[in-house]
Design an enzyme around this catalytic site. Sequence first.
Site, short mmCIF file in Angstrom:
data_model
loop_
_atom_site.label_atom_id
_atom_site.label_comp_id
_atom_site.label_asym_id
_atom_site.label_seq_id
_atom_site.Cartn_x
_atom_site.Cartn_y
_atom_site.Cartn_z
N ALA A 34 0.86 -1.18 0.00
CA ALA A 34 0.00 0.00 0.00
C ALA A 34 0.90 1.23 0.00
O ALA A 34 2.10 1.13 0.23
CB ALA A 34 -0.88 -0.01 1.25
N ASP A 50 2.19 -7.06 -4.11
CA ASP A 50 1.88 -8.03 -3.06
C ASP A 50 2.89 -9.16 -3.19
O ASP A 50 2.97 -9.81 -4.24
CB ASP A 50 0.45 -8.54 -3.28
CG ASP A 50 0.06 -9.60 -2.26
OD1 ASP A 50 0.95 -10.19 -1.61
OD2 ASP A 50 -1.15 -9.83 -2.12
N SER A 74 6.65 -8.62 10.31
CA SER A 74 7.86 -8.43 11.10
C SER A 74 7.64 -8.60 12.59
O SER A 74 8.41 -8.08 13.41
CB SER A 74 8.44 -7.05 10.82
OG SER A 74 7.51 -6.07 11.20
N HIS A 112 15.10 -12.77 16.17
CA HIS A 112 14.19 -13.79 16.72
C HIS A 112 14.44 -15.16 16.09
O HIS A 112 13.83 -16.15 16.51
CB HIS A 112 12.75 -13.32 16.60
CG HIS A 112 12.51 -12.10 17.42
ND1 HIS A 112 12.53 -12.12 18.80
CD2 HIS A 112 12.35 -10.79 17.07
CE1 HIS A 112 12.36 -10.88 19.26
NE2 HIS A 112 12.25 -10.06 18.23
N TYR A 135 7.14 -16.53 13.77
CA TYR A 135 7.79 -15.49 12.98
C TYR A 135 9.28 -15.80 12.80
O TYR A 135 9.82 -15.77 11.69
CB TYR A 135 7.58 -14.13 13.68
CG TYR A 135 8.51 -13.04 13.25
CD1 TYR A 135 8.54 -12.60 11.92
CD2 TYR A 135 9.36 -12.42 14.17
CE1 TYR A 135 9.40 -11.58 11.53
CE2 TYR A 135 10.21 -11.40 13.79
CZ TYR A 135 10.23 -10.99 12.46
OH TYR A 135 11.08 -9.99 12.08
N SER A 164 17.10 -4.07 16.80
CA SER A 164 15.96 -3.17 16.96
C SER A 164 16.27 -1.87 16.26
O SER A 164 16.98 -1.02 16.81
CB SER A 164 15.71 -2.90 18.46
OG SER A 164 15.65 -4.10 19.21
N ARG A 173 16.05 -3.58 27.14
CA ARG A 173 16.66 -4.59 26.29
C ARG A 173 17.27 -3.98 25.04
O ARG A 173 18.32 -4.43 24.56
CB ARG A 173 15.61 -5.65 25.92
CG ARG A 173 16.07 -6.68 24.91
CD ARG A 173 14.99 -7.71 24.65
NE ARG A 173 15.34 -8.55 23.50
CZ ARG A 173 15.10 -8.23 22.22
NH1 ARG A 173 14.50 -7.08 21.93
NH2 ARG A 173 15.47 -9.03 21.24
#
Lengths: 264, 264, 264, 264, 264, 264
Positions: A34, A50, A74, A112, A135, A164, A173
């Site tokens: 979008a 997409d 994410s 992760h 994820y 991050s 963290r």
Amino acid sequence: MQQVLMTGAAGGIGTLLRPILPKLGVKMRLSDMADPDGGPAPDEDWAMADLTDAADVARVVEGCDAILHFGGISTENRADLIHEVNVKGTYTLYEAARKAGVRRILFASTNHVIGFHRRETLLDADSEVRPDSIYGVSKAYGEALATYYWHKFEIESLILRIGSCFPEPKDRRMMATWMSREDMLRLIETMLFAPRLGCPVVYGVSDNPECWWDNSKTAYLGWRPRDSSAQFAAKFADFEPEDPNDPAVVYQGGGFAKAGHYED
Amino acid sequence: MQQVLMTGAAGGIGTLLRPILPKLGVKMRLSDMADPDGGPAPDEDWAMADLTDAADVARVVEGCDAILHFGGISTENRADLIHEVNVKGTYTLYEAARKAGVRRILFASTNHVIGFHRRETLLDADSEVRPDSIYGVSKAYGEALATYYWHKFEIESLILRIGSCFPEPKDRRMMATWMSREDMLRLIETMLFAPRLGCPVVYGVSDNPECWWDNSKTAYLGWRPRDSSAQFAAKFADFEPEDPNDPAVVYQGGGFAKAGHYED
Amino acid sequence: MQQVLMTGAAGGIGTLLRPILPKLGVKMRLSDMADPDGGPAPDEDWAMADLTDAADVARVVEGCDAILHFGGISTENRADLIHEVNVKGTYTLYEAARKAGVRRILFASTNHVIGFHRRETLLDADSEVRPDSIYGVSKAYGEALATYYWHKFEIESLILRIGSCFPEPKDRRMMATWMSREDMLRLIETMLFAPRLGCPVVYGVSDNPECWWDNSKTAYLGWRPRDSSAQFAAKFADFEPEDPNDPAVVYQGGGFAKAGHYED
Amino acid sequence: MQQVLMTGAAGGIGTLLRPILPKLGVKMRLSDMADPDGGPAPDEDWAMADLTDAADVARVVEGCDAILHFGGISTENRADLIHEVNVKGTYTLYEAARKAGVRRILFASTNHVIGFHRRETLLDADSEVRPDSIYGVSKAYGEALATYYWHKFEIESLILRIGSCFPEPKDRRMMATWMSREDMLRLIETMLFAPRLGCPVVYGVSDNPECWWDNSKTAYLGWRPRDSSAQFAAKFADFEPEDPNDPAVVYQGGGFAKAGHYED
Amino acid sequence: MQQVLMTGAAGGIGTLLRPILPKLGVKMRLSDMADPDGGPAPDEDWAMADLTDAADVARVVEGCDAILHFGGISTENRADLIHEVNVKGTYTLYEAARKAGVRRILFASTNHVIGFHRRETLLDADSEVRPDSIYGVSKAYGEALATYYWHKFEIESLILRIGSCFPEPKDRRMMATWMSREDMLRLIETMLFAPRLGCPVVYGVSDNPECWWDNSKTAYLGWRPRDSSAQFAAKFADFEPEDPNDPAVVYQGGGFAKAGHYED
Amino acid sequence: MQQVLMTGAAGGIGTLLRPILPKLGVKMRLSDMADPDGGPAPDEDWAMADLTDAADVARVVEGCDAILHFGGISTENRADLIHEVNVKGTYTLYEAARKAGVRRILFASTNHVIGFHRRETLLDADSEVRPDSIYGVSKAYGEALATYYWHKFEIESLILRIGSCFPEPKDRRMMATWMSREDMLRLIETMLFAPRLGCPVVYGVSDNPECWWDNSKTAYLGWRPRDSSAQFAAKFADFEPEDPNDPAVVYQGGGFAKAGHYED
């Protein structure tokens, strides 16, 4: 490197990076599902796509020399959505790249993928995958896929396990996991212009005082972070002491490692 | 361990194992998408299930203490099929197991997860994942998923990177990768009854003269293969010498590593 | 090696070994704090000594070429007793050995020096010390002391981390940790007659199916266990399944790791 | 962290640190066997205690959140004294801490725990213990004890292998081993306030040009030394060249490694 | 593999092997600087050649598929001779092989390439080179040369660090280093017929009780020694105990490590 | 260190270093086969010597405490010349040093000893030798020789694997391999005056952004490069992108790895 595609350009990191992308000195095509919040900037080249639609993806990949693949889900979410976007979508992107002759891809992976390692374990590019979420598992799929395209088709990927990437650390963290957008931009520049990229695993993190991840095995790239979370130390000076045995503190994945299975 | 489920029971390995499963001394439920060739044996407990159908899977998992998950696509194929069965299907199986309180799973992975390592590299449980096919990438997903369920929910999995489980080696490469069904059965027994399983990576291979994979890190399990491909040496005595630089010889994945991308 | 002293000769391992010690073909002096149960055998040379009494120890060490130091407290106990016997006593023994010109010592250490490693971790001579008890900590002291006498005075020691040296395994865990007395005797013979001993860490365990400890780094000694706990498998065939998450199952130290601090 | 106890506060390092301890911003209780030279400062909270006296130790530990355990004998000495103070005393301190609910301890260990490694060997947290003195052996006991309390009772310890913490290097060797008191203070601050400490081994040394010890495995703590012995280089510019084969030069322990057994 | 050349065929190992070479089932050309003692056997194909003479070497290499390069000086000697034969001669052999299209070479190296490692260090293919003699240094040259021809020209070499290949062990040390001629022959067979050889370092030693060298990294070759020096144990049962600190005992190179520089 | 000899003083690095050698504060004797371009400077002590002539070498080595051995052929060339100068000549130099009682030698080795490692592999002092040229093989000989003289005669050598020591990088690859002459001088100073040198392998490279070589294992020496190729980045800003799969880019040896065998 003339023409570079960024997927997920309307997402968090895309939004952070867009204002400084011109420093790269390449033609940048921005893509997402979008329009970005507030609409495209006047000089931006936006192309809707997409990731799960092969035709869409083929169209935006066309003519690109490299791809910064930040697109996808994410954070933890419903497994069916994650499979659709992060598994099928990532495959669609790589296949389109292969067919279009793209030679380099930055694959935005995540910490992760290794979130169930303890905080006191120093990880490097060879550390065991221990995802802390579906994820994270989907990103392990993407990392394995990147190595497949490297070994079989010589498409180079930078597998970037992002810590991050925000304007500043949002919790205690992140003093360890924070990556500045400038360090991110320098890494992108490095990845685009290195004489040889190969298919390295790099941890996306600034030169913070607390260090969980060792990038020395990929020192051949020439990227050295210059920022540090130390500048934000005061923000957490009076924080309530954390319980060292709280799973969100024990494990590198923080809250992701502590959470139960995602329920919608 | 009273009740054990085997998925993929009509497949290659399932068909090999079914006649000797009674030696395990447990109640065995057999499952696949279709009846086995020749139909079930009189004393077999068959339960049809499509791995991508959560309700089907929940039904066959119900009441089981452990699962031998041999189901799924076991060779290179169209990516959409592989994603459907090996990614979505494996997730469906683990979620069903979690909800049903199953404590132990054998996850049938493959040497094609590490197929792009050279033959002269001795691998062990910690070697880098280097899939040689989309099939291999999907199994890397499954391996990562198994570790997720272990670290978050304490569901123990044996991640079994199977070499070549056939009645006998079918080509020169299988002299190194062959696993007898008796060694497989003993490994299943070990996995079902070990005091503690954890979530180890084990290479499924007999004690063949040529050895690419080192299982010593999982010696705590107490499994030692007793068979050897040496008994079949005569079969390949007059083989045409192979080109040592043929990718199918260079890489452990053999023909999978050599093949181009799957085209249907 | 003419004259060899065994301390702790009236203890568990001493009692097991005494009947077969003559196979070593050396003059053996046996020592303990008290007479053995049933009294000495007619041909045995017994010499009473309290390890914490330097004069006693000097007397029994006199004239010996080597010492098999099995003396001391061999299970968890009050810290003050352990310090007195296993710390002070071991020091007293080594000092007496140094002064008497003894060149080789077998120091009977224990798996409880590494008892807080998980069962699924394969240990070797370089694994981190993780004692599971004050008893284990005192043996870590003894191991460090042995290396001190080696590096400073060239007194060679075999640091023997004994598993479970009994006539046969007494519980399920000992299927992994059992050491036959014959394997122990062969190790003693090896240690006495090796051209060079150095100061190696050896795990004292037979060639059992389940293997937690890897002695390959000390293969230069030439000791290979010949017995196996496999002969006792039937004894535990119908055992109640253990909880894989019980600390006594998780950790190599078994019940020692699970127990709280010793309270008298 | 409100109330912190320092043992050995009248010793060498205690005396160096006391003037700057207020920077930590915690209530500090200082303890030793005797008053400090010159008597306590007006604002200091002194509490006399003999480490080998359990009642004494319980009294000073009472109400503390953390302990900086610098007490004990800090050089080679008679073995009986070392056993009394560094073995029995350290045990007494940890037991008192456990009973009083103390959660964090800095255990002042020493480079003499690894003093028999050669100078050209880079050590890290996992290097083999090789004490160069009975003093070093007693500290190996303390290190093992700290891990016992961590694995069994979750009491976190920083095991600090101190190099040479003096106002400035006193000999050529200290150019490599020197630690400034400011770097020590920053490490104490880090240890007190880290979200999770665990039980790491850290080498206590400034950022000197010559580096024998690699702290990168404990980079998660966020401590980075800022001082360097380079500022004292001129002091040793005209030193007599050392014999590279002198044991005091060969081994990291310096004179401790060269000395014979302590004789009183 | 039709035609195989053996250099050094009149030397110690050549003489041992010649009677059993026919078992290989290949055409064997034997070469040395002079006729073998007693003259060639009737069915042997002998070709005289001086390794330092390029024309000689080209002539004997012509038409060969593989070379067993046992030629050269095999013990300490004058440096100028060693340079002439083992450096210049080995280069001459490899160059001739390259020009003649030979694909596989067995390079007879020696344990004296690593002779300054201590006996208690287990070595493998990646251990540091530490030659104990100029002879050993010249073999390090040859090993480096073999890797050069592999990486640049894909000529495969087995780098064989031979222990002691004699009819039986001649001294106590050879109980650890002995290699039977049958194990040597099986290794040659393996090297000639392996689907892929690469350029591995293999230690040439039988399955002796005392083991200094670990060949597990080259287990892909499928060679496992079947003989053992254990059969000769009685021969050394009454040996005079050796001094464990004698350099000839401390170091793997034995007498070579102990000797001073070669003086003629 | 009073008197130091530099061989190869008229060569590339010698010429770069000569103007700044006086900073070392030692008496320097300069040697080469011929006078330097432009003749010796007035205060320089030149001594002609041919490295392959033992008498020549003995004469210039006489009375020296240390040698900086930069002499020899420093690029690919005819094998016979390389053997004469780099093999025989290096041996001659070390033998002369041994006989003259020289205690320390800097052996100028080269990155072409490890030139067949891929660019994305971080090397350190223990990495496998993989020469990319006969020149590189001859330096592997020299490195092995240096360790022989260390282990047998305690002659200390710094084995220096020089990257590219020029006034500035001459091509894109040298951005990674460049070493400034000032960093070289500081390393020489370190090597001359370190309390203990041992026999370390050091990579001769400045602190460049792109880093292929990790010197942390030799941090005990206290040498840290201060210069960086970053100052020359602009020079290569508009370089034509290199093909990442060009052997000259893939391998650390660059053009040496790509070249065929040297033909004159």
